[in-house]
Design an enzyme around this catalytic site. Structure first.
Site, short mmCIF file in Angstrom:
data_model
loop_
_atom_site.label_atom_id
_atom_site.label_comp_id
_atom_site.label_asym_id
_atom_site.label_seq_id
_atom_site.Cartn_x
_atom_site.Cartn_y
_atom_site.Cartn_z
N CYS A 1 2.90 -3.38 -9.48
CA CYS A 1 2.36 -3.72 -10.81
C CYS A 1 2.36 -2.53 -11.76
O CYS A 1 1.41 -2.31 -12.51
CB CYS A 1 0.96 -4.30 -10.70
SG CYS A 1 0.84 -5.63 -9.49
N HIS A 2 3.47 -1.76 -11.75
CA HIS A 2 3.60 -0.60 -12.61
C HIS A 2 4.88 -0.65 -13.45
O HIS A 2 5.61 0.34 -13.53
CB HIS A 2 3.63 0.69 -11.77
CG HIS A 2 2.42 0.90 -10.93
ND1 HIS A 2 2.45 1.65 -9.75
CD2 HIS A 2 1.14 0.47 -11.06
CE1 HIS A 2 1.25 1.67 -9.22
NE2 HIS A 2 0.43 0.96 -9.98
N PRO A 3 5.21 -1.76 -14.08
CA PRO A 3 6.48 -1.81 -14.83
C PRO A 3 6.47 -0.87 -16.03
O PRO A 3 5.44 -0.73 -16.72
CB PRO A 3 6.58 -3.28 -15.27
CG PRO A 3 5.15 -3.74 -15.33
CD PRO A 3 4.46 -3.03 -14.21
N ASP B 1 10.00 -0.40 -11.87
CA ASP B 1 8.66 -0.60 -11.35
C ASP B 1 8.61 0.06 -9.97
O ASP B 1 9.64 0.37 -9.36
CB ASP B 1 8.39 -2.12 -11.25
CG ASP B 1 6.98 -2.48 -10.82
OD1 ASP B 1 6.09 -1.62 -10.83
OD2 ASP B 1 6.78 -3.66 -10.45
N HIS B 2 7.41 0.26 -9.47
CA HIS B 2 7.23 0.69 -8.09
C HIS B 2 7.17 -0.55 -7.18
O HIS B 2 6.19 -1.30 -7.24
CB HIS B 2 5.91 1.46 -7.92
CG HIS B 2 5.89 2.80 -8.54
ND1 HIS B 2 4.76 3.33 -9.15
CD2 HIS B 2 6.83 3.76 -8.63
CE1 HIS B 2 5.02 4.54 -9.59
NE2 HIS B 2 6.26 4.84 -9.29
#
Length: 504
Positions: free
Chosen positions: A442-444, A293-294
């Site tokens: 919130c970029h998994p 994720d980021h």
């Protein structure tokens, strides 16, 4: 299991960004019968449509409420918001619509994924969008109408001027995947309202007689005859139902949901399944691995000059840059945010935030079911910032952001850095701050890795390795995370998946 004739050709499990695309595109063929299952609701909170309200949505019924396990870097769990309801995360996210920089897709072939470079994806990126005022390579007839904010917040424009003043490139189209530098980013906002995947893709298709949509439907497990996936068992209002597919089942439940459904069906790493007391049906050691994720660290500033009330999504301008001269593409994002987000030092009533995120993190974690119960929470461990290269990228971004803040362009705002402030001035103290105080962007991605090697879960056509009639088409198949926000790439993957299904 009943041997009756299936009511549908394709079952799509998950009504988020990818699921809405597939349901809409596949039913363009009147002869293809599609069932779309979504665990959440068809009716979402009114705040979904109001762009500045998005920070409140993760804690509403439109979110799953997931958190990670305690993270090694921070010693605390991290909230990991994801959408629940038609539109999925496109209904609760910050509405940034941006392709990753083209260099960020180069590594997708490392595990053997064929035909997924940036140029291969370009026609599908274009298919998703009508890019108002976009540059070369942008789409002109897609369902999503995307454009930068018409009137960005004044404090964010001052940050943009500060970036240019301190030597950074003023990009023309930072959303197109071809440029580095700073610019207003495209947003999924149309006429002042959010445009989700459900709005753009699904709503126009709902009247088609070959599309059935069932909401409040939690997928329990996949159903198999031999090695072929023939349907799904799911729960609605406490009752268990089954649905059968004549052609294929497609998982579009996202990086968390798709991997969990596979694991509950006995597909995954044997040790993970046995720990959850699930019988091993088909061993695929990569399921739930490669989670990343980021992460994002925030610099929070107090301002003496009043910051205007937000009209858009709060984060209307961003930059993509390289953390050092050896980077082979942009690996840091800096985003300017027109509110002071909560911070660990002191509350700020009037101010703004600069978010810094490593765009190509090397830290990798895991995802697994805790039991066979489809309603039990998962065990999520992204292992954020466990690789030193990720921390170094954050340090580079913080150094750049501070130079921008102290530029002449922002001198009239009366700025004071509240968090981290003077407690973090050297490399070690800044790194300690970043490790302790970060959140998920919130970029998994990555739990159903695409490729052709032993750790791959799906092949280059998104088919489950070793099984028939089953594909995955969402962020979980990304071998590595794009160097920008991920939603635009999910749409493109789904557009390509729809084409692959039509061909088959």
């Amino acid at each position: 299991m009943s041997s009756r004739e299936p009511d549908h050709d394709v079952i799509v499990i998950g009504g988020g960004s990818a699921g809405c695309v597939l349901a809409a595109r596949l039913t363009e063929d009147a002869g293809t019968r599609v069932l779309l299952l979504e665990a959440g609701s068809a009716v979402l909170p009114e705040a979904v449509a109001h762009p500045p309200a998005w920070p409140s949505l993760a804690a509403s019924e439109a979110g799953w409420g997931d958190t990670t396990v305690v993270q090694q870097a921070s010693g605390a769990p991290v909230a990991l918001p994801r959408g629940k309801g038609l539109g999925g995360s496109s209904a609760i996210n910050a509405m940034v619509f941006a392709r990753g920089h083209r260099t960020g897709y180069d590594s997708w072939s490392e595990h053997g994924a064929k035909g997924w470079a940036f140029d291969d994806l370009l026609p599908y990126f274009q298919r998703t969008e009508t890019a108002v005022g976009g540059g070369a390579g942008r789409g002109t007839a897609g369902p999503l109408t995307v454009a930068p904010a018409g009137r960005p917040n004044e404090v964010l424009l001052a940050c943009l001027d500060g970036a240019v003043e301190t030597g950074h490139r003023r990009a023309f189209d930072i959303s197109g995947g071809l440029e580095e530098g700073f610019a207003p980013v495209d947003l999924n906002i149309v006429d002042g309202r959010r445009q989700s995947a459900a709005d753009a893709y699904l709503a126009p298709a709902l009247a088609r007689p070959n599309l059935d949509v069932v909401t409040g439907a939690t997928a329990h497990r996949l159903l198999f005859e031999g090695t072929r996936c023939v349907g799904v068992e799911y729960g609605v209002d406490g009752r268990t139902r089954t649905a059968r597919a004549a052609a294929e089942v497609v998982l579009t439940a996202g990086t968390v949901g798709s991997a969990l459904i596979l694991q509950r069906s006995g597909v995954g790493a044997a040790d993970d399944l046995r720990q959850a007391r699930v019988d091993v049906f088909h061993e695929l050691p990569g399921v739930g691995r490669n989670l990343h994720d980021h992460p994002r660290a925030n610099l929070v500033y107090r301002a003496q000059r009043p910051v205007p009330t937000a009209r858009n999504n709060h984060g209307e301008i961003l930059g993509l840059l390289r953390s050092g001269p050896d980077a082979d593409g942009p690996d840091v994002q800096i985003i300017f945010i027109d509110i002071a987000v909560p911070n660990p030092v002191a509350p700020v009533r009037n101010g703004f935030t600069i978010g810094i995120s490593p765009m190509r993190p090397r830290s990798r974690g895991t995802l697994r079911i805790s039991s066979a119960d489809p309603y039990a929470p998962p065990v999520i461990d992204p292992r954020y910032l466990t690789e030193e290269s990720d921390v170094r990228a954050v340090l580079s971004g913080i150094t750049t952001a501070r130079r921008i803040v102290w530029s002449r362009a922002l001198s009239g705002w009366g700025i004071e850095e509240v968090s981290p402030g003077l407690s973090a001035v050297d490399g070690k103290s800044i790194a300690d701050f970043a490790r302790r105080h970060f959140g998920s962007y919130c970029h998994p991605v990555g739990t159903c890795l695409m490729g052709e090697d032993e750790m791959s879960v799906v092949d280059s056509e998104l088919r489950l390795r070793g099984l028939d009639g089953l594909r995955v088409a969402d962020a979980s198949v990304m071998p590595s995370i794009p160097s920008n926000n991920t939603n635009a790439t999910v749409y493109a993957i789904a557009e390509r998946a729809a084409e692959l299904l039509r061909r088959s």
